[in-house]
Design an enzyme around this catalytic site. Structure first.
Site, short mmCIF file in Angstrom:
data_model
loop_
_atom_site.label_atom_id
_atom_site.label_comp_id
_atom_site.label_asym_id
_atom_site.label_seq_id
_atom_site.Cartn_x
_atom_site.Cartn_y
_atom_site.Cartn_z
N HIS A 5 32.21 43.13 38.64
CA HIS A 5 32.97 43.02 37.46
C HIS A 5 33.54 44.66 37.21
O HIS A 5 34.51 44.96 36.25
CB HIS A 5 31.97 42.85 36.72
CG HIS A 5 30.76 44.21 35.70
ND1 HIS A 5 29.10 44.60 36.23
CD2 HIS A 5 31.45 45.17 35.20
CE1 HIS A 5 28.97 45.23 35.89
NE2 HIS A 5 29.95 45.82 35.32
N SER A 59 28.33 51.80 36.03
CA SER A 59 28.23 50.27 36.67
C SER A 59 28.99 50.27 38.54
O SER A 59 29.43 51.02 38.41
CB SER A 59 29.05 49.08 35.94
OG SER A 59 28.94 48.68 35.08
N ASP A 119 27.31 39.84 41.84
CA ASP A 119 27.88 40.90 40.88
C ASP A 119 28.09 42.39 41.71
O ASP A 119 28.12 42.96 41.86
CB ASP A 119 27.43 41.66 39.94
CG ASP A 119 28.14 41.92 38.77
OD1 ASP A 119 29.47 41.87 39.79
OD2 ASP A 119 27.76 42.74 38.22
#
Length: 399
Positions: free
Chosen positions: A128, A236, A158
């Site tokens: 993402h 992230s 992911d």
């Protein structure tokens, strides 16, 4: 007279004994005080109240510190950061998003973190982070900013791999650990670039194990690590590290209503990363077996087959979908004629995520036994999985 003499003699002897005891106590205290001058510790008597905090300018016992004045816990923190921070990169992206109302594309920017895997320049991050990127730039520890290209991605887990061409001696791969024997309460460190603050470290503990996380509709990642270390937007893709300086997970998401740290973060375990990354580097994607079922609906009895791939593995094996009849230009589907999936390889399934999760580790050519409810009877149908046709990504988007 005799009684008076006896009392007088007792008084004299008692005084002498008292003086001898007091002298002995003073001698003992003196010895303790003399010994105490050579000790870094002070032992005040219980009658003096609680042990006082060191006065300004005073120091704690030197035995608690190393030569740099660090406690053992601080030494671990510093060692982890010094050994791992150069392995963390800052990822910035540029892309566009479509505005349906204005019928135009709007430029957008994003940022995240990544971990260097090898000297060839492969970098681990979240899908993402780079999902809508048209351009990816990576900033190394020495402020070198380099363009990166996408090598491979596994959207349903992911995970993505990007690659940079860097000067020799500027890439420091992070050691990979194990997530097979983690325990709640273990100390962990999160490295990344929260809010663009490069190579920041926060610490915490493992709060729970074996959580599930839905990163794509109808697709759930299992064995997720829950942590309380502070992670925020920009973290992230950054590494989750143990006290040995090894990557044990990749920080992926937070549970927060304000999109900032609330003490609940989630990381993808390194066991999943170890399985996925080699395929991403070799093939650019994860090759999974295709069952040929693209849509299901949830019923009280199980998952009703709503759509099959024509000529696909499930249809060839005898799995039945809705019965379609034509009336002029209209097609009418009778879903009551479709099989209801209740289990795969004897493992009950009650959701599309569970169904897809079973095929996570399957390869083309593997045989799975699908148990279906057909006319109130359970029928077991062996299905030979076909070649990769987009894998669970397409299925997860449709089911």
């Amino acid at each position: 007279m005799r009684q008076f003499a006896v009392c007088l003699l007792a008084a004299v002897l008692g005084s002498c004994l008292a003086l001898w005891i007091m002298d002995s106590r003073q001698s003992t205290v003196g010895q303790v005080e003399a010994q105490g001058t050579n000790s870094p510790y002070s032992f005040p008597s219980s009658s003096a109240g609680p042990m006082p905090f060191p006065a300004p300018g005073a120091s704690f016992p030197t035995a608690l510190y190393n030569a740099d004045g660090l406690t053992p816990e601080e030494q671990v923190n510093v060692a982890v950061y010094e050994n791992c921070n150069r392995s963390v990169v800052n990822i910035s992206t540029t892309g566009v998003s479509a505005d349906r109302f204005l019928m135009m594309q709007i430029p957008e920017e994003g940022s995240g973190s990544g971990a260097i895997l090898d000297h060839q320049g492969h970098i681990l991050t979240n899908f993402h982070v780079i999902e809508r990127a048209r351009q990816i730039n990576v900033t190394l520890f020495n402020e070198d900013s380099l363009p990166a290209k996408l090598v491979g991605a596994d959207p349903v887990n992911d995970i993505a791999i990007i690659k940079v061409d860097a000067k020799e001696g500027t890439l420091f791969p992070i050691p990979l650990g194990s997530s097979d024997h983690l325990q709640v309460g273990m100390r962990v460190f999160a490295l990344g670039n929260p809010f663009g603050l490069e190579r920041s470290m926060s610490q915490g503990i493992i709060s729970s194990l074996n959580r599930t996380l839905e990163v794509q509709r109808n697709w759930v990642i299992k064995s997720i690590i829950q942590i309380d270390a502070s992670i925020n937007p920009g973290n992230s893709g950054g590494p989750l590290i143990n006290t040995h300086g090894q990557l044990i997970g990749m920080n992926t998401a937070i549970a927060s209503r304000v999109e900032q740290s609330a003490g609940i973060g989630f990381a993808i375990p390194v066991s999943l990363i170890r399985r996925v990354v080699p395929e991403l580097i070799k093939h650019g994607k994860v090759i999974r077996g295709d069952v040929g079922i693209t849509h299901v609906t949830i019923t009280d009895k199980g998952l009703r087959v709503a759509r099959l791939v024509p000529g696909g593995p499930a249809e060839k094996a005898g799995i039945k979908g809705p019965k379609v009849t034509r009336r002029g230009l209209l097609e009418i589907a009778d879903s009551s004629a479709a099989d209801v999936i209740v289990a795969v390889n004897e493992e009950p399934v009650t959701s599309a995520a569970e169904l897809l999760g079973i095929f996570e580790s399957k390869k083309p050519g593997d045989i799975v036994e699908i148990s279906v409810l057909r006319k109130d009877e359970v029928v077991k149908v062996p299905v030979t999985l076909g070649g990769d046709q987009g894998g669970p990504k397409s299925a997860a988007e449709n089911i």
